[in-house]
Scaffold this motif. Structure first.
Motif, PDB file in Angstrom:
ATOM      1  N   LEU A  67       0.849  -1.206   0.000  1.00  0.00           N
ATOM      2  CA  LEU A  67       0.000   0.000   0.000  1.00  0.00           C
ATOM      3  C   LEU A  67       0.881   1.252   0.000  1.00  0.00           C
ATOM      4  CD1 LEU A  67      -2.671  -1.176   2.586  1.00  0.00           C
ATOM      5  CD2 LEU A  67      -3.202  -0.324   0.294  1.00  0.00           C
ATOM      6  N   ARG A  68       1.873   1.265   0.889  1.00  0.00           N
ATOM      7  CA  ARG A  68       2.778   2.429   1.016  1.00  0.00           C
ATOM      8  C   ARG A  68       3.506   2.676  -0.309  1.00  0.00           C
ATOM      9  NH1 ARG A  68       7.651   0.589   4.145  1.00  0.00           N
ATOM     10  NH2 ARG A  68       7.947  -0.388   2.085  1.00  0.00           N
ATOM     11  N   ASP A  69       4.046   1.606  -0.899  1.00  0.00           N
ATOM     12  CA  ASP A  69       4.828   1.767  -2.129  1.00  0.00           C
ATOM     13  C   ASP A  69       3.936   2.163  -3.307  1.00  0.00           C
ATOM     14  OD1 ASP A  69       7.082  -0.987  -1.198  1.00  0.00           O
ATOM     15  OD2 ASP A  69       6.772   1.060  -0.405  1.00  0.00           O
ATOM     16  N   ALA A  70       2.699   1.673  -3.304  1.00  0.00           N
ATOM     17  CA  ALA A  70       1.754   2.093  -4.354  1.00  0.00           C
ATOM     18  C   ALA A  70       1.475   3.587  -4.204  1.00  0.00           C
ATOM     19  CB  ALA A  70       0.466   1.289  -4.242  1.00  0.00           C
ATOM     20  N   TYR A  84      -9.324   6.635   3.019  1.00  0.00           N
ATOM     21  CA  TYR A  84      -9.488   5.174   3.136  1.00  0.00           C
ATOM     22  C   TYR A  84     -10.970   4.895   3.311  1.00  0.00           C
ATOM     23  CZ  TYR A  84      -9.383   0.478   5.157  1.00  0.00           C
ATOM     24  OH  TYR A  84      -9.625  -0.865   5.406  1.00  0.00           O
ATOM     25  N   LEU A  85     -11.534   4.071   2.444  1.00  0.00           N
ATOM     26  CA  LEU A  85     -12.970   3.723   2.527  1.00  0.00           C
ATOM     27  C   LEU A  85     -13.151   2.576   3.510  1.00  0.00           C
ATOM     28  CD1 LEU A  85     -14.455   5.575   0.541  1.00  0.00           C
ATOM     29  CD2 LEU A  85     -12.380   4.738  -0.581  1.00  0.00           C
ATOM     30  N   THR A  86     -13.903   2.806   4.555  1.00  0.00           N
ATOM     31  CA  THR A  86     -14.090   1.802   5.606  1.00  0.00           C
ATOM     32  C   THR A  86     -15.395   2.044   6.366  1.00  0.00           C
ATOM     33  OG1 THR A  86     -13.272   1.035   7.769  1.00  0.00           O
ATOM     34  CG2 THR A  86     -12.629   3.255   7.081  1.00  0.00           C
ATOM     35  N   PRO A  87     -16.043   0.965   6.822  1.00  0.00           N
ATOM     36  CA  PRO A  87     -17.281   1.156   7.601  1.00  0.00           C
ATOM     37  C   PRO A  87     -17.012   1.945   8.884  1.00  0.00           C
ATOM     38  CG  PRO A  87     -16.961  -1.160   7.032  1.00  0.00           C
ATOM     39  CD  PRO A  87     -15.697  -0.448   6.680  1.00  0.00           C
ATOM     40  N   LYS A  88     -15.716   2.057   9.277  1.00  0.00           N
ATOM     41  CA  LYS A  88     -15.352   2.788  10.511  1.00  0.00           C
ATOM     42  C   LYS A  88     -15.250   4.290  10.259  1.00  0.00           C
ATOM     43  CE  LYS A  88     -11.742  -0.116  11.132  1.00  0.00           C
ATOM     44  NZ  LYS A  88     -10.510  -0.676  11.766  1.00  0.00           N
ATOM     45  N   GLY A  89     -15.398   4.698   8.984  1.00  0.00           N
ATOM     46  CA  GLY A  89     -15.218   6.110   8.648  1.00  0.00           C
ATOM     47  C   GLY A  89     -16.455   6.960   8.899  1.00  0.00           C
ATOM     48  N   GLU A  90     -16.289   8.278   8.653  1.00  0.00           N
ATOM     49  CA  GLU A  90     -17.411   9.230   8.741  1.00  0.00           C
ATOM     50  C   GLU A  90     -18.379   8.899   7.605  1.00  0.00           C
ATOM     51  OE1 GLU A  90     -18.087  13.953   7.556  1.00  0.00           O
ATOM     52  OE2 GLU A  90     -16.085  13.252   8.164  1.00  0.00           O
ATOM     53  N   HIS A 112      -9.528  -4.632   1.329  1.00  0.00           N
ATOM     54  CA  HIS A 112     -10.193  -5.929   1.109  1.00  0.00           C
ATOM     55  C   HIS A 112      -9.960  -6.777   2.352  1.00  0.00           C
ATOM     56  CE1 HIS A 112     -12.121  -6.910  -2.714  1.00  0.00           C
ATOM     57  NE2 HIS A 112     -11.613  -5.751  -3.084  1.00  0.00           N
ATOM     58  N   TYR A 113     -10.496  -7.994   2.361  1.00  0.00           N
ATOM     59  CA  TYR A 113     -10.331  -8.863   3.542  1.00  0.00           C
ATOM     60  C   TYR A 113     -10.853  -8.138   4.790  1.00  0.00           C
ATOM     61  CZ  TYR A 113      -6.871 -10.070  -0.019  1.00  0.00           C
ATOM     62  OH  TYR A 113      -6.249 -10.314  -1.219  1.00  0.00           O
ATOM     63  N   GLU A 114     -10.195  -8.285   5.892  1.00  0.00           N
ATOM     64  CA  GLU A 114     -10.684  -7.657   7.136  1.00  0.00           C
ATOM     65  C   GLU A 114     -10.369  -6.173   7.166  1.00  0.00           C
ATOM     66  OE1 GLU A 114     -12.289 -10.794   7.350  1.00  0.00           O
ATOM     67  OE2 GLU A 114     -12.712  -9.397   8.997  1.00  0.00           O
ATOM     68  N   GLY A 115      -9.500  -5.729   6.256  1.00  0.00           N
ATOM     69  CA  GLY A 115      -9.092  -4.313   6.250  1.00  0.00           C
ATOM     70  C   GLY A 115      -7.600  -4.181   6.070  1.00  0.00           C
ATOM     71  N   VAL A 116      -7.056  -2.997   6.373  1.00  0.00           N
ATOM     72  CA  VAL A 116      -5.629  -2.768   6.179  1.00  0.00           C
ATOM     73  C   VAL A 116      -4.932  -2.569   7.526  1.00  0.00           C
ATOM     74  CG1 VAL A 116      -6.218  -1.624   3.996  1.00  0.00           C
ATOM     75  CG2 VAL A 116      -5.617  -0.251   5.969  1.00  0.00           C
ATOM     76  N   ASP A 117      -3.609  -2.816   7.547  1.00  0.00           N
ATOM     77  CA  ASP A 117      -2.809  -2.659   8.763  1.00  0.00           C
ATOM     78  C   ASP A 117      -2.952  -1.223   9.269  1.00  0.00           C
ATOM     79  OD1 ASP A 117       0.192  -4.059   9.911  1.00  0.00           O
ATOM     80  OD2 ASP A 117      -0.421  -1.996  10.387  1.00  0.00           O
ATOM     81  N   GLN A 118      -3.275  -1.068  10.548  1.00  0.00           N
ATOM     82  CA  GLN A 118      -3.568   0.258  11.123  1.00  0.00           C
ATOM     83  C   GLN A 118      -2.419   1.238  10.957  1.00  0.00           C
ATOM     84  OE1 GLN A 118      -6.580   1.118  12.222  1.00  0.00           O
ATOM     85  NE2 GLN A 118      -5.835   3.224  12.556  1.00  0.00           N
ATOM     86  N   ASP A 122      -2.598   5.179  10.091  1.00  0.00           N
ATOM     87  CA  ASP A 122      -2.082   6.221  11.003  1.00  0.00           C
ATOM     88  C   ASP A 122      -1.048   7.101  10.311  1.00  0.00           C
ATOM     89  OD1 ASP A 122      -2.129   3.873  13.832  1.00  0.00           O
ATOM     90  OD2 ASP A 122      -3.722   5.013  12.806  1.00  0.00           O
ATOM     91  N   ARG A 123      -0.263   6.484   9.399  1.00  0.00           N
ATOM     92  CA  ARG A 123       0.846   7.255   8.821  1.00  0.00           C
ATOM     93  C   ARG A 123       0.487   7.943   7.495  1.00  0.00           C
ATOM     94  NH1 ARG A 123       6.103   7.702   9.710  1.00  0.00           N
ATOM     95  NH2 ARG A 123       6.076   6.160  11.405  1.00  0.00           N
ATOM     96  N   TYR A 124      -0.414   7.366   6.712  1.00  0.00           N
ATOM     97  CA  TYR A 124      -0.583   7.868   5.337  1.00  0.00           C
ATOM     98  C   TYR A 124      -1.993   8.361   5.011  1.00  0.00           C
ATOM     99  CZ  TYR A 124       3.869   5.494   4.706  1.00  0.00           C
ATOM    100  OH  TYR A 124       5.183   5.099   4.843  1.00  0.00           O
ATOM    101  N   VAL A 125      -2.996   8.018   5.842  1.00  0.00           N
ATOM    102  CA  VAL A 125      -4.385   8.343   5.486  1.00  0.00           C
ATOM    103  C   VAL A 125      -4.823   9.660   6.140  1.00  0.00           C
ATOM    104  CG1 VAL A 125      -6.804   7.618   5.780  1.00  0.00           C
ATOM    105  CG2 VAL A 125      -5.069   5.965   5.009  1.00  0.00           C
ATOM    106  N   ASP A 126      -5.409  10.571   5.348  1.00  0.00           N
ATOM    107  CA  ASP A 126      -5.898  11.851   5.886  1.00  0.00           C
ATOM    108  C   ASP A 126      -7.274  11.707   6.532  1.00  0.00           C
ATOM    109  OD1 ASP A 126      -4.517  13.206   2.904  1.00  0.00           O
ATOM    110  OD2 ASP A 126      -3.675  13.369   4.942  1.00  0.00           O
ATOM    111  N   GLU A 127      -8.158  10.933   5.901  1.00  0.00           N
ATOM    112  CA  GLU A 127      -9.470  10.717   6.503  1.00  0.00           C
ATOM    113  C   GLU A 127     -10.093   9.402   6.054  1.00  0.00           C
ATOM    114  OE1 GLU A 127     -12.802  13.347   5.174  1.00  0.00           O
ATOM    115  OE2 GLU A 127     -11.135  14.420   4.212  1.00  0.00           O
ATOM    116  N   GLU A 128     -10.982   8.872   6.914  1.00  0.00           N
ATOM    117  CA  GLU A 128     -11.677   7.611   6.637  1.00  0.00           C
ATOM    118  C   GLU A 128     -13.145   7.930   6.370  1.00  0.00           C
ATOM    119  OE1 GLU A 128      -9.451   5.911  10.350  1.00  0.00           O
ATOM    120  OE2 GLU A 128     -10.237   4.200   9.221  1.00  0.00           O
TER     121      GLU A 128
END
Ligand code: 4FV
Length: 246
Positions: A67-70, A84-90, A112-118, A122-128
């Motif tokens: 994910l980081r390298d992409a 990051y699109l997630t059911p945990k987001g706003e 995909h799957y259960e989600g992505v490593d937190q 924490d380091r790269y995502v501005d909002e969920e």
């Protein structure tokens, strides 16, 4: 507006790029959609992008490195946002769509799957952001919802700008009912005010219908004044009925 998509299934986005309003917006270069396949950035000999969760439990978790390298494989535009699109987001709402349309670039991360490593979040995502309280097999459909709704706010994408101003939520209310030819179908007529040509009356009718429908289906969207006006109308109507009875 540029949409960069980090996904394991770039082909899914052919659905939004091929046809209709978005297809035309793409060919008119009003929007740009660029998909990066996360798996292409896995340095693992089997192009592994997920692994078992620390602490055990069902399912798999997407690894940070691919994910980081992409994400870092291309420079981000100055005014860009990593989402990051997630059911945990706003939960996505009209106001958020309008604010997202102000960026030059939205980078949409599809899990995909259960989600992505937190640690990636924490380091790269501005909002969920979530498109609703249910679980999808992947973030791609949610990313498409963001692309579609935000693109409609980009000037020139909609044939007539007016429609974006007059639709549900643009004035905080649900939209009034629509009618078109024929004037009578299955014996059902069109409300006569819409045939009157009296635009002031038509506007009043449409506003009343919006408030009425919003009161029935989404009362939480009504402003205090609108709630008060509804109460006053109700009381006025009640008095009229009582007077008739006397
Ligand atoms: C979702 C949503 C959603 C969760 C697990 C992808 C899935 C899988 N995304 N709004 N609702 N995502 O269900 O945005 O990783």
């Amino acid at each position: 507006m540029k949409f960069r998509i980090l996904t394991l299934f770039p082909e899914m986005f052919d659905a939004v790029t091929g046809a209709s309003i978005l297809g035309r917006a793409l060919s008119n270069q009003q929007i740009k959609i660029e998909c990066d396949n996360i798996r292409a950035f896995s340095k693992d000999k089997h192009h592994k992008v997920d692994d078992a969760p620390f602490g055990g439990g069902a399912g798999m978790v997407m690894k940070v490195e691919p994910l980081r390298d992409a994400l870092n494989s291309k420079p981000q535009l100055p005014n860009s946002r990593v989402i990051y699109l997630t059911p945990k987001g706003e939960t996505l709402k009209h106001e958020k769509v309008v604010s997202l349309a102000k960026y030059d670039e939205l980078i949409l991360v599809c899990g995909h799957y259960e989600g992505v490593d937190q640690r990636f979040i924490d380091r790269y995502v501005d909002e969920e952001i979530s498109i609703g309280d249910y679980v999808l097999t992947g973030g791609e459909l949610a990313a498409m919802v963001v692309i579609d709704s935000v693109s409609r706010m980009v000037s020139g994408v909609l044939n007539n700008e007016g429609s974006a101003e007059e639709e549900s939520f643009s004035n905080g209310l649900l939209e009034y009912p629509h009618y078109t030819r024929p004037q009578v179908v299955d014996g059902d007529e069109v409300p006569s005010v819409l045939l009157s040509g009296n635009h002031a009356e038509i506007e009043k009718w449409r506003y009343r219908e919006s408030v009425k429908l919003t009161a029935e289906r989404r009362p939480e969207l009504l402003s205090e004044d609108q709630k008060q006006a509804l109460k006053d109308n109700f009381i006025k109507k009640k008095k009229r009925v009582e007077k008739k009875r006397l």
